[in-house]
Scaffold this motif. Structure first.
Motif, PDB file in Angstrom:
ATOM      1  N   LEU A 146       0.756  -1.206  -0.066  1.00 32.76           N
ATOM      2  CA  LEU A 146      -0.059  -0.034  -0.080  1.00 32.76           C
ATOM      3  C   LEU A 146       0.782   1.340  -0.194  1.00 32.76           C
ATOM      4  O   LEU A 146       0.285   2.530  -0.219  1.00 32.76           O
ATOM      5  CB  LEU A 146      -1.053   0.078   1.333  1.00 32.76           C
ATOM      6  N   GLY A 147       2.062   1.168   0.045  1.00 31.19           N
ATOM      7  CA  GLY A 147       3.162   2.290   0.242  1.00 31.19           C
ATOM      8  C   GLY A 147       3.271   2.463   1.658  1.00 31.19           C
ATOM      9  O   GLY A 147       2.752   2.119   2.453  1.00 31.19           O
ATOM     10  N   ASN A 148       4.510   3.275   1.844  1.00 29.12           N
ATOM     11  CA  ASN A 148       5.021   3.481   3.303  1.00 29.12           C
ATOM     12  C   ASN A 148       4.162   4.379   3.923  1.00 29.12           C
ATOM     13  O   ASN A 148       3.236   5.076   3.474  1.00 29.12           O
ATOM     14  CB  ASN A 148       6.513   3.957   3.305  1.00 29.12           C
ATOM     15  N   HIS A 149       4.110   4.533   5.341  1.00 22.05           N
ATOM     16  CA  HIS A 149       3.659   5.494   6.040  1.00 22.05           C
ATOM     17  C   HIS A 149       3.910   6.793   5.995  1.00 22.05           C
ATOM     18  O   HIS A 149       5.167   6.900   5.853  1.00 22.05           O
ATOM     19  CB  HIS A 149       3.736   4.934   7.600  1.00 22.05           C
ATOM     20  N   ASP A 150       3.122   7.700   5.661  1.00 20.97           N
ATOM     21  CA  ASP A 150       3.534   8.894   5.191  1.00 20.97           C
ATOM     22  C   ASP A 150       3.301   9.834   6.438  1.00 20.97           C
ATOM     23  O   ASP A 150       3.668  11.299   6.230  1.00 20.97           O
ATOM     24  CB  ASP A 150       2.711   9.462   4.134  1.00 20.97           C
ATOM     25  N   GLY A 151       3.151   9.459   7.533  1.00 18.12           N
ATOM     26  CA  GLY A 151       3.159  10.498   8.861  1.00 18.12           C
ATOM     27  C   GLY A 151       4.514  10.761   9.352  1.00 18.12           C
ATOM     28  O   GLY A 151       5.454   9.810   9.234  1.00 18.12           O
ATOM     29  N   SER A 152       4.796  11.758  10.111  1.00 19.26           N
ATOM     30  CA  SER A 152       6.029  12.001  10.954  1.00 19.26           C
ATOM     31  C   SER A 152       5.418  12.194  12.473  1.00 19.26           C
ATOM     32  O   SER A 152       6.228  13.075  13.224  1.00 19.26           O
ATOM     33  CB  SER A 152       6.493  13.196  10.248  1.00 19.26           C
ATOM     34  N   THR A 153       4.425  11.640  12.899  1.00 15.25           N
ATOM     35  CA  THR A 153       3.912  11.871  14.068  1.00 15.25           C
ATOM     36  C   THR A 153       4.156  10.521  15.039  1.00 15.25           C
ATOM     37  O   THR A 153       3.816   9.625  14.556  1.00 15.25           O
ATOM     38  CB  THR A 153       2.648  12.340  14.087  1.00 15.25           C
ATOM     39  N   LEU A 154       4.674  10.735  16.260  1.00 13.59           N
ATOM     40  CA  LEU A 154       4.898   9.531  16.991  1.00 13.59           C
ATOM     41  C   LEU A 154       3.493   9.289  17.915  1.00 13.59           C
ATOM     42  O   LEU A 154       2.629  10.288  18.108  1.00 13.59           O
ATOM     43  CB  LEU A 154       5.939   9.514  17.983  1.00 13.59           C
ATOM     44  N   PRO A 155       3.205   8.107  18.259  1.00 10.22           N
ATOM     45  CA  PRO A 155       1.994   7.884  19.141  1.00 10.22           C
ATOM     46  C   PRO A 155       1.994   8.570  20.538  1.00 10.22           C
ATOM     47  O   PRO A 155       2.972   8.678  21.190  1.00 10.22           O
ATOM     48  CB  PRO A 155       2.169   6.160  19.444  1.00 10.22           C
ATOM     49  N   ALA A 156       1.060   9.216  20.632  1.00 13.91           N
ATOM     50  CA  ALA A 156       1.035   9.917  21.965  1.00 13.91           C
ATOM     51  C   ALA A 156       0.716   9.063  23.370  1.00 13.91           C
ATOM     52  O   ALA A 156       0.748   9.652  24.283  1.00 13.91           O
ATOM     53  CB  ALA A 156      -0.222  10.920  21.990  1.00 13.91           C
ATOM     54  N   GLU A 157       0.408   7.790  23.074  1.00 13.84           N
ATOM     55  CA  GLU A 157       0.197   7.111  24.262  1.00 13.84           C
ATOM     56  C   GLU A 157       1.247   6.012  24.661  1.00 13.84           C
ATOM     57  O   GLU A 157       1.941   5.951  23.913  1.00 13.84           O
ATOM     58  CB  GLU A 157      -0.997   6.193  24.020  1.00 13.84           C
ATOM     59  N   SER A 158       1.562   5.841  26.026  1.00 15.80           N
ATOM     60  CA  SER A 158       2.360   5.002  26.320  1.00 15.80           C
ATOM     61  C   SER A 158       1.619   3.521  26.670  1.00 15.80           C
ATOM     62  O   SER A 158       0.293   3.501  26.681  1.00 15.80           O
ATOM     63  CB  SER A 158       2.960   5.453  27.687  1.00 15.80           C
ATOM     64  N   HIS A 159       2.410   2.572  26.441  1.00 19.04           N
ATOM     65  CA  HIS A 159       1.757   1.224  27.001  1.00 19.04           C
ATOM     66  C   HIS A 159       2.477   0.812  28.351  1.00 19.04           C
ATOM     67  O   HIS A 159       3.422   1.012  28.703  1.00 19.04           O
ATOM     68  CB  HIS A 159       2.190   0.255  25.922  1.00 19.04           C
ATOM     69  N   GLU A 160       1.576   0.319  29.268  1.00 13.35           N
ATOM     70  CA  GLU A 160       1.734   0.030  30.534  1.00 13.35           C
ATOM     71  C   GLU A 160       1.291  -1.541  31.056  1.00 13.35           C
ATOM     72  O   GLU A 160       0.132  -1.612  30.698  1.00 13.35           O
ATOM     73  CB  GLU A 160       1.269   0.942  31.509  1.00 13.35           C
ATOM     74  N   VAL A 161       1.952  -2.230  31.733  1.00 13.46           N
ATOM     75  CA  VAL A 161       1.569  -3.472  32.316  1.00 13.46           C
ATOM     76  C   VAL A 161       1.832  -3.377  33.888  1.00 13.46           C
ATOM     77  O   VAL A 161       2.928  -2.996  34.185  1.00 13.46           O
ATOM     78  CB  VAL A 161       2.217  -4.641  31.785  1.00 13.46           C
ATOM     79  N   ARG A 162       0.696  -3.481  34.646  1.00 18.76           N
ATOM     80  CA  ARG A 162       1.115  -3.416  36.182  1.00 18.76           C
ATOM     81  C   ARG A 162       1.121  -4.695  36.616  1.00 18.76           C
ATOM     82  O   ARG A 162       0.498  -5.922  36.182  1.00 18.76           O
ATOM     83  CB  ARG A 162      -0.213  -2.551  36.882  1.00 18.76           C
ATOM     84  N   GLY A 163       1.714  -4.938  37.881  1.00 21.52           N
ATOM     85  CA  GLY A 163       1.776  -6.309  38.531  1.00 21.52           C
ATOM     86  C   GLY A 163       2.730  -7.417  38.025  1.00 21.52           C
ATOM     87  O   GLY A 163       2.193  -8.381  38.054  1.00 21.52           O
ATOM     88  N   VAL A 164       3.852  -6.985  37.272  1.00 24.72           N
ATOM     89  CA  VAL A 164       4.735  -7.896  36.636  1.00 24.72           C
ATOM     90  C   VAL A 164       5.668  -8.494  37.695  1.00 24.72           C
ATOM     91  O   VAL A 164       5.942  -8.259  38.545  1.00 24.72           O
ATOM     92  CB  VAL A 164       5.590  -6.911  35.489  1.00 24.72           C
ATOM     93  N   THR A 165       5.575  -9.713  37.436  1.00 25.40           N
ATOM     94  CA  THR A 165       6.660 -10.539  38.406  1.00 25.40           C
ATOM     95  C   THR A 165       7.575 -11.330  37.532  1.00 25.40           C
ATOM     96  O   THR A 165       7.639 -11.408  36.264  1.00 25.40           O
ATOM     97  CB  THR A 165       5.670 -11.758  39.199  1.00 25.40           C
ATOM     98  N   VAL A 166       8.636 -11.655  38.309  1.00 22.19           N
ATOM     99  CA  VAL A 166       9.910 -12.619  37.565  1.00 22.19           C
ATOM    100  C   VAL A 166       9.707 -13.965  37.998  1.00 22.19           C
ATOM    101  O   VAL A 166       9.556 -14.410  39.138  1.00 22.19           O
ATOM    102  CB  VAL A 166      11.144 -11.691  38.190  1.00 22.19           C
ATOM    103  N   ASP A 167      10.074 -14.734  36.895  1.00 27.36           N
ATOM    104  CA  ASP A 167      10.384 -16.017  37.097  1.00 27.36           C
ATOM    105  C   ASP A 167      11.877 -16.291  37.543  1.00 27.36           C
ATOM    106  O   ASP A 167      12.685 -15.864  36.978  1.00 27.36           O
ATOM    107  CB  ASP A 167      10.068 -16.602  35.758  1.00 27.36           C
ATOM    108  N   VAL A 168      11.819 -17.013  38.905  1.00 22.48           N
ATOM    109  CA  VAL A 168      13.298 -17.023  39.365  1.00 22.48           C
ATOM    110  C   VAL A 168      14.014 -17.827  38.481  1.00 22.48           C
ATOM    111  O   VAL A 168      15.234 -17.895  38.495  1.00 22.48           O
ATOM    112  CB  VAL A 168      13.087 -17.624  40.830  1.00 22.48           C
ATOM    113  N   ALA A 169      13.466 -19.065  37.912  1.00 19.81           N
ATOM    114  CA  ALA A 169      14.397 -19.906  37.019  1.00 19.81           C
ATOM    115  C   ALA A 169      15.167 -19.225  36.010  1.00 19.81           C
ATOM    116  O   ALA A 169      16.166 -19.367  35.333  1.00 19.81           O
ATOM    117  CB  ALA A 169      13.699 -21.203  36.384  1.00 19.81           C
TER     118      ALA A 169
END
Length: 303
Positions: free
Chosen positions: A32-55
């Protein structure tokens, strides 16, 4: 730091699905052709309550040479946040093609140690879209806090280049002075990296980008051989600096040339004492001992 509107995700995105989506997105843009915009997304992505696998943590520490500890290595936190950063770059309104992006540099500020038992809130956004002599670059910012607190414990800024992509309205920067020719010093260590290094790091980081996994998968993406993950190399250098870096430090690395696998990598670390005999700063540089070509360089210093 740019002010963004958070989009709360229920769980960490799957990197394998993100890579599949990125491939589909690249096919759409070719059609379809390359994206012709020069603006970055205004939103951030967030995940809460992340835990770590000890192994996984233990395997990561063993692979990069970190001392076994309850404290999360700074590079491990980068890997933990990486899927979220990728998800922001995978958005339809992100103006650059995700596949083929080149990791130019990484800057981390570790403000306080995080433990494997901590529950974490992780957020990522993109900012600072700007020109580069070879294309367009952007910063991907990841922030990690203990859940339920506002204290910033870890902040990472990864700079990526979309080579050959020149967006409308984004000017090329003025030419930068050439870096001095690199003269290899006497190494303090020599790493022997096997052909399976990329697969080993993928197993503990979740980053199964095909350019790191095998000769065949790397050739499919235009590389002559598979290459080592940049953050594996940077994290291993940080581990070689050792625990003298303390609990709060700044860690920076610039990537110059890929490490094709299998390979030998020479490393030199120099440390300067701070006031009253305390640790002040460590600089590191890595290169190909046969060609003398620099692979990456960086520093670690206390905050």
């Amino acid at each position: 730091m740019t002010s963004t509107q958070p989009v709360i995700l229920g769980e960490m995105p799957s990197l394998s699905k993100l890579y599949v989506n990125a491939a589909a997105q690249a096919a759409r843009r070719r059609l379809l052709g390359n994206h012709d915009g020069s603006t970055l997304p205004a939103e951030s992505h967030e995940v809460r309550g992340v835990t770590v696998d000890v192994a996984t943590l233990t395997a990561y520490q063993h692979l990069i040479g970190e001392t076994a500890s309850d404290v999360l290595p700074a590079g491990f936190i980068h890997a933990l946040a990486f899927p979220l950063a990728m998800s922001v770059m995978n958005r339809d309104d992100f103006p650059l093609p995700l596949l083929g992006m080149i990791h130019l540099r990484n800057k981390v500020q570790q403000h306080a140690p995080l433990l494997f038992s901590d529950t974490l809130d992780v957020a990522a956004h993109v900012e600072n879209l700007r020109g580069h002599r070879a294309g367009t670059q952007v910063d991907v910012v990841a922030a990690v806090r203990r859940s339920g607190t506002s204290e910033l414990c870890w902040l990472g800024v990864s700079t990526y280049l979309a080579k050959g992509v020149f967006l409308p309205g984004i000017d090329k920067p003025s030419p930068v002075p050439a870096r001095p020719d690199f003269e290899a010093p006497d190494p303090t260590a020599v790493w022997q990296l096997g052909v399976d290094t990329g697969r080993a790091y993928a197993a503990v980081s979740g980053d199964f980008n095909p350019i790191h996994l095998s000769v065949l998968s790397a050739k499919a993406l235009g590389m002559r051989r598979s290459i080592a993950h940049g953050m594996y190399l940077a994290a291993r250098a940080l581990a070689d600096v050792g625990p003298s870096r303390g609990d709060a430090f700044a860690w920076e690395v610039d990537f110059d040339a890929p490490v094709f696998l299998p390979s030998r990598v020479a490393l030199e670390i120099s440390t300067v004492e701070g006031s009253e005999g305390s640790w002040g700063r460590s600089d590191f540089v890595a290169w190909n001992p046969r060609s003398g070509r620099r692979h990456f360089s960086g520093s670690v210093c206390p905050l």
